[in-house]
Design a protein around this motif. Structure first.
Motif, short mmCIF file in Angstrom:
data_model
loop_
_atom_site.label_atom_id
_atom_site.label_comp_id
_atom_site.label_asym_id
_atom_site.label_seq_id
_atom_site.Cartn_x
_atom_site.Cartn_y
_atom_site.Cartn_z
N PHE A 93 0.83 -1.21 0.00
CA PHE A 93 0.00 0.00 0.00
C PHE A 93 0.87 1.25 0.00
O PHE A 93 0.59 2.21 -0.73
N SER A 94 1.94 1.23 0.82
CA SER A 94 2.86 2.38 0.86
C SER A 94 3.52 2.59 -0.49
O SER A 94 3.67 3.74 -0.95
N ARG A 96 2.32 1.81 -3.42
CA ARG A 96 1.31 2.37 -4.32
C ARG A 96 1.13 3.87 -4.07
O ARG A 96 1.01 4.65 -5.00
N LEU A 97 1.08 4.23 -2.77
CA LEU A 97 0.94 5.65 -2.45
C LEU A 97 2.13 6.46 -2.96
O LEU A 97 1.97 7.56 -3.51
N ILE A 98 3.32 5.91 -2.81
CA ILE A 98 4.53 6.59 -3.30
C ILE A 98 4.48 6.71 -4.82
O ILE A 98 4.79 7.77 -5.38
N ILE A 100 1.81 6.76 -6.72
CA ILE A 100 0.78 7.75 -7.08
C ILE A 100 1.32 9.16 -6.83
O ILE A 100 1.12 10.07 -7.67
N ALA A 101 2.03 9.37 -5.73
CA ALA A 101 2.59 10.70 -5.43
C ALA A 101 3.60 11.11 -6.50
O ALA A 101 3.62 12.27 -6.95
#
Length: 122
Positions: A93-94, A96-98, A100-101
């Protein structure tokens, strides 16, 4: 043990014999010896029986404790496995967030570049 049981039988016969002969002094001596020997044998049996019962109880108690400890270890392993799985999901999840950022930051830079170019062309 078998000898003591035979001695009890012999003393019982002497008690009966002296009772028939009305020899109360010898009857009392053999009766007392008979009772003392019988009590000691049965006290030994009772003590042995109690020790066997106690050891059986302790063995069952220890077996129960061991089974409970094994169950606790199994449950601990399950908890550790679930925590590892949750860590993997949290890591993914982390990531994916990175990602996306990063994509949003690139998109923002491209938009700024396009806006600058468009404003210069006007």
């Amino acid at each position: 043990m078998a000898l003591n049981l035979e001695l009890i039988k012999v003393y019982a016969l002497f008690v009966e014999f002296y009772d028939l002969k009305n020899n109360w002094q010898n009857w009392a001596e053999y009766q007392q010896t008979y009772i003392a020997l019988k009590d000691s044998i049965y006290n030994d049996r009772v003590a042995n029986s109690l020790m066997k019962i106690e050891s059986t109880y302790l063995e069952r108690e220890n077996t129960t404790k061991l089974a409970a400890q094994e169950q606790i270890l199994i449950l601990n392993q399950e908890v550790i496995s679930r925590q590892n799985l949750m860590n993997i999901f949290a890591g993914l999840f982390s990531l994916r967030l990175i990602a996306i950022a990063v994509l949003l930051a690139r998109s923002n830079r491209k938009s700024k570049t396009i806006n600058k170019a468009w404003t210069k062309s006007l």
